[in-house]
Design a protein around this motif. Structure first.
Motif, PDB file in Angstrom:
ATOM      1  N   PRO A   1       0.811  -1.219   0.000  1.00 55.07           N
ATOM      2  CA  PRO A   1       0.000   0.000   0.000  1.00 55.07           C
ATOM      3  C   PRO A   1       0.844   1.270   0.000  1.00 55.07           C
ATOM      4  CG  PRO A   1      -0.016  -0.988   2.169  1.00 55.07           C
ATOM      5  CD  PRO A   1       0.750  -1.918   1.279  1.00 55.07           C
ATOM      6  N   VAL A   2       2.108   1.134   0.398  1.00 53.82           N
ATOM      7  CA  VAL A   2       3.056   2.254   0.443  1.00 53.82           C
ATOM      8  C   VAL A   2       4.437   1.719   0.077  1.00 53.82           C
ATOM      9  CG1 VAL A   2       1.789   3.551   2.220  1.00 53.82           C
ATOM     10  CG2 VAL A   2       3.559   1.923   2.897  1.00 53.82           C
ATOM     11  N   GLY A   3       5.354   2.634  -0.204  1.00 53.28           N
ATOM     12  CA  GLY A   3       6.725   2.240  -0.455  1.00 53.28           C
ATOM     13  C   GLY A   3       7.531   2.221   0.829  1.00 53.28           C
ATOM     14  N   GLY A   4       8.623   1.474   0.838  1.00 56.58           N
ATOM     15  CA  GLY A   4       9.500   1.402   2.002  1.00 56.58           C
ATOM     16  C   GLY A   4      10.269   0.093   2.014  1.00 56.58           C
ATOM     17  N   ILE A   5      10.716  -0.295   3.169  1.00 55.23           N
ATOM     18  CA  ILE A   5      11.460  -1.543   3.362  1.00 55.23           C
ATOM     19  C   ILE A   5      10.503  -2.596   3.923  1.00 55.23           C
ATOM     20  CG2 ILE A   5      13.434  -2.638   4.503  1.00 55.23           C
ATOM     21  CD1 ILE A   5      14.240  -0.371   2.608  1.00 55.23           C
ATOM     22  N   ILE A   6      10.473  -3.762   3.289  1.00 58.62           N
ATOM     23  CA  ILE A   6       9.556  -4.812   3.738  1.00 58.62           C
ATOM     24  C   ILE A   6      10.227  -5.671   4.801  1.00 58.62           C
ATOM     25  CG2 ILE A   6      10.202  -6.378   1.859  1.00 58.62           C
ATOM     26  CD1 ILE A   6       7.261  -7.369   1.948  1.00 58.62           C
ATOM     27  N   LYS A   7       9.438  -6.006   5.822  1.00 59.47           N
ATOM     28  CA  LYS A   7       9.878  -6.910   6.896  1.00 59.47           C
ATOM     29  C   LYS A   7       8.815  -7.989   7.046  1.00 59.47           C
ATOM     30  CE  LYS A   7      11.121  -4.949  10.713  1.00 59.47           C
ATOM     31  NZ  LYS A   7      11.142  -4.058  11.888  1.00 59.47           N
ATOM     32  N   HIS A   8       9.254  -9.235   7.060  1.00 64.35           N
ATOM     33  CA  HIS A   8       8.304 -10.330   7.305  1.00 64.35           C
ATOM     34  C   HIS A   8       9.043 -11.546   7.830  1.00 64.35           C
ATOM     35  CE1 HIS A   8       9.531 -12.618   3.747  1.00 64.35           C
ATOM     36  NE2 HIS A   8       9.466 -11.496   3.046  1.00 64.35           N
ATOM     37  N   ASN A   9       8.269 -12.474   8.339  1.00 62.58           N
ATOM     38  CA  ASN A   9       8.815 -13.721   8.853  1.00 62.58           C
ATOM     39  C   ASN A   9       7.914 -14.856   8.379  1.00 62.58           C
ATOM     40  OD1 ASN A   9      10.445 -15.478  10.240  1.00 62.58           O
ATOM     41  ND2 ASN A   9       9.398 -15.196  12.194  1.00 62.58           N
ATOM     42  N   ILE A  10       7.714 -14.918   7.063  1.00 59.37           N
ATOM     43  CA  ILE A  10       6.853 -15.955   6.495  1.00 59.37           C
ATOM     44  C   ILE A  10       7.655 -16.793   5.518  1.00 59.37           C
ATOM     45  CG2 ILE A  10       4.680 -14.720   6.805  1.00 59.37           C
ATOM     46  CD1 ILE A  10       4.863 -13.813   3.936  1.00 59.37           C
ATOM     47  N   ASN A  11       7.136 -17.975   5.233  1.00 56.68           N
ATOM     48  CA  ASN A  11       7.789 -18.921   4.335  1.00 56.68           C
ATOM     49  C   ASN A  11       6.780 -19.452   3.327  1.00 56.68           C
ATOM     50  OD1 ASN A  11      10.453 -19.171   5.727  1.00 56.68           O
ATOM     51  ND2 ASN A  11       9.124 -19.823   7.399  1.00 56.68           N
ATOM     52  N   LEU A  12       7.296 -20.007   2.247  1.00 54.69           N
ATOM     53  CA  LEU A  12       6.420 -20.660   1.278  1.00 54.69           C
ATOM     54  C   LEU A  12       5.602 -21.743   1.972  1.00 54.69           C
ATOM     55  CD1 LEU A  12       8.676 -21.110  -1.868  1.00 54.69           C
ATOM     56  CD2 LEU A  12       6.821 -19.486  -1.526  1.00 54.69           C
ATOM     57  N   ASN A  13       4.375 -21.879   1.549  1.00 56.94           N
ATOM     58  CA  ASN A  13       3.422 -22.875   2.045  1.00 56.94           C
ATOM     59  C   ASN A  13       2.911 -22.593   3.446  1.00 56.94           C
ATOM     60  OD1 ASN A  13       3.514 -24.417  -0.374  1.00 56.94           O
ATOM     61  ND2 ASN A  13       5.465 -25.250   0.305  1.00 56.94           N
ATOM     62  N   ASP A  14       3.280 -21.451   4.038  1.00 59.41           N
ATOM     63  CA  ASP A  14       2.686 -21.080   5.329  1.00 59.41           C
ATOM     64  C   ASP A  14       1.195 -20.848   5.148  1.00 59.41           C
ATOM     65  OD1 ASP A  14       5.087 -21.147   6.673  1.00 59.41           O
ATOM     66  OD2 ASP A  14       5.234 -18.979   6.973  1.00 59.41           O
ATOM     67  N   GLN A  15       0.416 -21.298   6.118  1.00 56.15           N
ATOM     68  CA  GLN A  15      -1.015 -20.982   6.152  1.00 56.15           C
ATOM     69  C   GLN A  15      -1.186 -19.769   7.050  1.00 56.15           C
ATOM     70  OE1 GLN A  15      -3.763 -24.077   7.064  1.00 56.15           O
ATOM     71  NE2 GLN A  15      -2.936 -25.463   5.542  1.00 56.15           N
ATOM     72  N   LEU A  16      -1.805 -18.726   6.501  1.00 57.37           N
ATOM     73  CA  LEU A  16      -2.020 -17.486   7.247  1.00 57.37           C
ATOM     74  C   LEU A  16      -3.502 -17.257   7.425  1.00 57.37           C
ATOM     75  CD1 LEU A  16       0.511 -15.237   5.293  1.00 57.37           C
ATOM     76  CD2 LEU A  16       0.922 -16.522   7.394  1.00 57.37           C
ATOM     77  N   LYS A  17      -3.905 -16.955   8.652  1.00 60.09           N
ATOM     78  CA  LYS A  17      -5.309 -16.683   8.931  1.00 60.09           C
ATOM     79  C   LYS A  17      -5.704 -15.326   8.373  1.00 60.09           C
ATOM     80  CE  LYS A  17      -7.411 -18.233  12.437  1.00 60.09           C
ATOM     81  NZ  LYS A  17      -8.002 -18.512  13.722  1.00 60.09           N
ATOM     82  N   VAL A  18      -6.924 -15.247   7.906  1.00 60.71           N
ATOM     83  CA  VAL A  18      -7.478 -13.970   7.448  1.00 60.71           C
ATOM     84  C   VAL A  18      -7.446 -12.988   8.611  1.00 60.71           C
ATOM     85  CG1 VAL A  18      -9.609 -12.842   6.704  1.00 60.71           C
ATOM     86  CG2 VAL A  18      -8.918 -15.019   5.674  1.00 60.71           C
ATOM     87  N   GLY A  19      -6.976 -11.771   8.345  1.00 60.47           N
ATOM     88  CA  GLY A  19      -6.942 -10.732   9.358  1.00 60.47           C
ATOM     89  C   GLY A  19      -5.631 -10.598  10.106  1.00 60.47           C
TER      90      GLY A  19
END
Length: 79
Positions: free
Chosen positions: A49-67
């Protein structure tokens, strides 16, 4: 800015990460595709939604809950 997993259809309570395009610690621009997530019906794009530096701790095939927060975009001064 924290980015949450949207509800793409009424039948899904979670999505599966099928591709990570926004690499952790890298610069992204507004509108860049960060992730591709799979619902029960389609593959959807998670956009910056904006520009900047991305930070995450996710991996391929992770299941993420909505919200839930899937990643965060911070300014260089916040690093």
């Amino acid at each position: 800015m924290k980015i949450q997993i949207e509800r793409y259809n009424n039948n899904d309570d979670h999505v599966v990460v099928v591709e990570i395009l926004g690499l952790n610690g890298k610069q992204v621009c507004e509108g860049d595709v960060l992730l591709l997530v799979e619902t029960s019906k389609a593959v959807e794009e998670v956009l910056a939604p904006v520009g900047g530096i991305i930070k995450h701790n996710i991996n391929l095939n992770d299941q993420l809950k909505v919200g839930v927060d899937c990643c965060e975009i911070v300014s260089e001064s916040e690093i």
